[in-house]
Design a protein around this motif. Structure first.
Motif, PDB file in Angstrom:
ATOM      1  N   ASP A   1      47.128  33.963  50.615  1.00  0.00           N
ATOM      2  CA  ASP A   1      48.038  32.917  51.111  1.00  0.00           C
ATOM      3  C   ASP A   1      47.259  31.688  51.569  1.00  0.00           C
ATOM      4  N   GLU A   2      46.134  31.919  52.233  1.00  0.00           N
ATOM      5  CA  GLU A   2      45.364  30.780  52.756  1.00  0.00           C
ATOM      6  C   GLU A   2      44.579  30.080  51.645  1.00  0.00           C
ATOM      7  N   ILE A   3      44.145  30.817  50.622  1.00  0.00           N
ATOM      8  CA  ILE A   3      43.520  30.178  49.456  1.00  0.00           C
ATOM      9  C   ILE A   3      44.520  29.220  48.804  1.00  0.00           C
ATOM     10  N   ILE A   4      45.763  29.680  48.660  1.00  0.00           N
ATOM     11  CA  ILE A   4      46.799  28.817  48.065  1.00  0.00           C
ATOM     12  C   ILE A   4      47.047  27.598  48.952  1.00  0.00           C
ATOM     13  N   ASN A   5      47.138  27.802  50.267  1.00  0.00           N
ATOM     14  CA  ASN A   5      47.285  26.661  51.186  1.00  0.00           C
ATOM     15  C   ASN A   5      46.134  25.680  51.027  1.00  0.00           C
ATOM     16  N   GLY A   6      44.913  26.222  50.897  1.00  0.00           N
ATOM     17  CA  GLY A   6      43.730  25.375  50.744  1.00  0.00           C
ATOM     18  C   GLY A   6      43.753  24.561  49.467  1.00  0.00           C
ATOM     19  N   LEU A   7      44.275  25.138  48.396  1.00  0.00           N
ATOM     20  CA  LEU A   7      44.433  24.374  47.152  1.00  0.00           C
ATOM     21  C   LEU A   7      45.473  23.273  47.325  1.00  0.00           C
ATOM     22  N   CYS A   8      46.580  23.628  47.965  1.00  0.00           N
ATOM     23  CA  CYS A   8      47.691  22.681  48.087  1.00  0.00           C
ATOM     24  C   CYS A   8      47.378  21.521  49.027  1.00  0.00           C
ATOM     25  N   ASP A   9      46.567  21.767  50.082  1.00  0.00           N
ATOM     26  CA  ASP A   9      46.280  20.666  51.024  1.00  0.00           C
ATOM     27  C   ASP A   9      44.976  19.925  50.699  1.00  0.00           C
ATOM     28  N   GLY A  10      44.323  20.296  49.599  1.00  0.00           N
ATOM     29  CA  GLY A  10      43.125  19.564  49.175  1.00  0.00           C
ATOM     30  C   GLY A  10      41.826  20.094  49.755  1.00  0.00           C
ATOM     31  N   THR A  11      41.884  21.148  50.559  1.00  0.00           N
ATOM     32  CA  THR A  11      40.649  21.743  51.079  1.00  0.00           C
ATOM     33  C   THR A  11      39.799  22.283  49.931  1.00  0.00           C
ATOM     34  N   LEU A  12      40.470  22.957  48.996  1.00  0.00           N
ATOM     35  CA  LEU A  12      39.790  23.476  47.808  1.00  0.00           C
ATOM     36  C   LEU A  12      40.061  22.513  46.655  1.00  0.00           C
ATOM     37  N   ASP A  13      38.995  21.996  46.077  1.00  0.00           N
ATOM     38  CA  ASP A  13      39.103  20.918  45.093  1.00  0.00           C
ATOM     39  C   ASP A  13      39.379  21.391  43.681  1.00  0.00           C
ATOM     40  N   ALA A  14      38.881  22.588  43.353  1.00  0.00           N
ATOM     41  CA  ALA A  14      38.845  22.989  41.946  1.00  0.00           C
ATOM     42  C   ALA A  14      39.185  24.459  41.765  1.00  0.00           C
ATOM     43  N   ILE A  15      39.600  24.782  40.539  1.00  0.00           N
ATOM     44  CA  ILE A  15      39.794  26.166  40.126  1.00  0.00           C
ATOM     45  C   ILE A  15      38.834  26.422  38.968  1.00  0.00           C
ATOM     46  N   ALA A  16      37.986  27.437  39.124  1.00  0.00           N
ATOM     47  CA  ALA A  16      37.036  27.830  38.082  1.00  0.00           C
ATOM     48  C   ALA A  16      37.161  29.335  37.901  1.00  0.00           C
ATOM     49  N   THR A  17      36.735  29.856  36.763  1.00  0.00           N
ATOM     50  CA  THR A  17      37.061  31.262  36.475  1.00  0.00           C
ATOM     51  C   THR A  17      36.021  32.269  36.952  1.00  0.00           C
ATOM     52  N   ASP A  18      34.751  31.871  37.045  1.00  0.00           N
ATOM     53  CA  ASP A  18      33.670  32.845  37.251  1.00  0.00           C
ATOM     54  C   ASP A  18      33.700  33.883  36.128  1.00  0.00           C
ATOM     55  N   HIS A  19      34.009  33.420  34.911  1.00  0.00           N
ATOM     56  CA  HIS A  19      34.064  34.254  33.699  1.00  0.00           C
ATOM     57  C   HIS A  19      32.787  35.077  33.597  1.00  0.00           C
ATOM     58  N   ALA A  20      32.940  36.411  33.717  1.00  0.00           N
ATOM     59  CA  ALA A  20      31.773  37.304  33.788  1.00  0.00           C
ATOM     60  C   ALA A  20      31.983  38.516  32.881  1.00  0.00           C
ATOM     61  N   PRO A  21      31.581  38.404  31.622  1.00  0.00           N
ATOM     62  CA  PRO A  21      31.830  39.485  30.663  1.00  0.00           C
ATOM     63  C   PRO A  21      30.935  40.704  30.887  1.00  0.00           C
ATOM     64  N   HIS A  22      31.543  41.896  30.751  1.00  0.00           N
ATOM     65  CA  HIS A  22      30.820  43.172  30.729  1.00  0.00           C
ATOM     66  C   HIS A  22      31.484  44.068  29.696  1.00  0.00           C
ATOM     67  N   THR A  23      30.716  44.989  29.126  1.00  0.00           N
ATOM     68  CA  THR A  23      31.261  45.887  28.106  1.00  0.00           C
ATOM     69  C   THR A  23      32.120  46.980  28.744  1.00  0.00           C
ATOM     70  N   PRO A  24      33.006  47.611  27.947  1.00  0.00           N
ATOM     71  CA  PRO A  24      33.811  48.731  28.469  1.00  0.00           C
ATOM     72  C   PRO A  24      32.933  49.865  29.005  1.00  0.00           C
ATOM     73  N   GLU A  25      31.795  50.101  28.343  1.00  0.00           N
ATOM     74  CA  GLU A  25      30.889  51.162  28.794  1.00  0.00           C
ATOM     75  C   GLU A  25      30.352  50.852  30.191  1.00  0.00           C
ATOM     76  N   GLU A  26      29.989  49.595  30.412  1.00  0.00           N
ATOM     77  CA  GLU A  26      29.453  49.194  31.719  1.00  0.00           C
ATOM     78  C   GLU A  26      30.514  49.284  32.809  1.00  0.00           C
ATOM     79  N   LYS A  27      31.750  49.029  32.425  1.00  0.00           N
ATOM     80  CA  LYS A  27      32.849  49.017  33.399  1.00  0.00           C
ATOM     81  C   LYS A  27      33.503  50.391  33.575  1.00  0.00           C
ATOM     82  N   ALA A  28      33.003  51.403  32.888  1.00  0.00           N
ATOM     83  CA  ALA A  28      33.666  52.715  32.875  1.00  0.00           C
ATOM     84  C   ALA A  28      33.633  53.420  34.228  1.00  0.00           C
ATOM     85  N   ASP A  29      32.531  53.274  34.969  1.00  0.00           N
ATOM     86  CA  ASP A  29      32.395  53.965  36.254  1.00  0.00           C
ATOM     87  C   ASP A  29      32.795  53.012  37.380  1.00  0.00           C
TER      88      ASP A  29
END
Length: 421
Positions: A286-314
């Motif tokens: 809720d506060e992240i959304i407030n921060g986006l709406c009031d200009g506290t948070l300037d940007a949205i970025a993905t932190d796109h971080a690929p891993h294989t299914p095998e790596e993500k299995a455990d």
């Protein structure tokens, strides 16, 4: 070479545009915007669609060099194009680390002709180890535009301070992964009710908050800019809000998963919901959304971080991170625009205009003479995320199987169609 986009609702906040218009593209740049434009070139009828400046994702892990079984520069840019991302900042936690002119040049050379513009962030310290500083001038001369040890904080504050003092003179941006590693102490998910229930070691919100406070204090003391990565806690939002009011030169980003998901998703025991910083509580969302709406948070970025299914299995042993470029617009449109918290124009500011400004790159605008990086979106189209239809090598998305509203229909990079739904 000409292309004419007809009948789109052009949404470009940098140009104060939110109206139906045609866009004429000549030789890779925008030549004219208006009504009743004619052309002998390719005609794209965009009736029912919105034309927005290509998204700028300032936080992407392309895994190239060194981990190309997860993603590489070419496949990563295909995923970017499918998500409307026409410019991206590649993080330096590669193998070898992006801490030398050679690695910077390798990335830029391989990215020539890719389906998105790739900008390079070099590391602040050699090997991300905080033991010796990177030669900042050398990586800048090779083409890097930003500095970060992302994946880790810069533990040696002196090296971070030196980078923050040098970067503005070189036209570079310092972006900071804020985390106190002693407090994080190898935790896997947000510390709280869910971590206790699962019996999994948690990361306290304070680990991020202490890191954020250090970076803000340094920016204030030096009177130099800092950009805070992937904000996930309500206290970090409050710290940044206060700092901005005091005139500290701080900007900040959050990610689509921090406005849409909570740590309760972890009860599934699925490591695709594990990232760092971790998913937090509803109060944080809720506060992240407030921060986006009031200009506290300037940007949205993905932190796109690929891993294989095998790596993500455990669930516990899996590496942190989730992919995000192909779903970022749809997630944010669903959770921010369709809920009435933000307009489409305001979302474009967070995903395109502001990231371009922070990185000081030529993007985020549809003005005449600008690069013809244009995305056609249908903000009302519903679709279900099918991992088998994603364009990158890895499929570790926390949004798999979810129905989202808002679809990228066509991505145009420098006047060339690089993605079509």
């Amino acid at each position: 070479m000409e292309m004419l986009i007809k009948n789109a609702v052009v949404v470009s906040p940098a140009d104060n545009l939110n109206e139906k218009a045609d866009i004429l593209i000549k030789d890779g740049v925008i030549a004219k915007i208006g009504s009743g434009i004619t052309s002998d070139g390719e005609i794209i009828d965009a009736d029912g669609l919105c034309a927005v400046p290509g998204f700028v994702d300032m936080h992407v892990h392309l895994r190239d060099p060194g981990q190309t079984h997860k993603e590489d520069i070419i496949t990563g840019c295909k995923a970017a194009a499918a998500g409307g991302v026409t410019s991206l900042l590649a993080m330096p936690n590669t193998n070898p680390t992006t801490d030398s002119p050679e690695v910077v040049r390798y990335i830029l050379d391989k990215a020539k002709g890719a389906d998105s513009r790739v900008y390079v962030a070099a590391s602040v310290t050699k090997g991300l180890k905080s033991e010796a500083p990177t030669d900042i001038e050398a990586v800048k001369n090779a083409g890097a535009i930003a500095l970060t040890d992302d994946g880790r904080p810069v533990e040696n504050t002196k090296y971070l301070s030196d980078a923050m003092k040098k970067a503005p003179r070189l036209g570079m941006t310092v972006v900071a992964h804020c985390e106190d590693l002693f407090l994080a102490d190898g935790g896997k998910i947000n510390e709280g009710e869910v971590s206790e229930k699962l019996g999994v070691k948690g990361i306290p919100a304070g680990a991020e908050d202490c890191g954020t406070a250090r970076e803000i204090a340094l920016a204030a003391a030096l009177n130099e800019p800092i950009h805070i990565c992937h904000v996930s806690t309500k206290t970090s939002v409050a710290l940044i809000r206060d700092a901005k009011k005091r005139g500290v030169k701080v900007t900040a980003e959050t990610a689509p998963h921090y406005v849409s998901l909570t740590d309760r998703e972890l009860l599934r025991g699925d490591a695709d919901y594990r990232m760092n910083p971790p998913l937090r509580t509803q109060a944080d969302v809720d506060e992240i959304i407030n921060g986006l709406c009031d200009g506290t948070l300037d940007a949205i970025a993905t932190d796109h971080a690929p891993h294989t299914p095998e790596e993500k299995a455990d669930f516990v042993k899996a590496p942190n991170g989730s992919i995000g470029m192909e779903t970022s617009f749809a997630v944010c449109n669903t959770y921010l625009v369709k809920t009435g918290k933000m307009t489409l124009s305001q979302l474009v500011e967070k995903m395109s205009v502001n990231p371009a400004r922070i990185l000081k790159i030529n993007a985020g605008t549809l003005s005449v003479g600008a690069n013809a990086d244009v995305v056609l979106v249908n903000p009302d189209e519903e679709w279900t995320v099918d991992v088998n239809k994603l364009h990158g090598k890895s499929k570790n998305t926390p949004f798999k199987g979810r129905t989202l509203t808002g679809k990228v229909k066509k991505t145009i990079l420098g006047g060339k169609v690089v993605f079509e739904d």
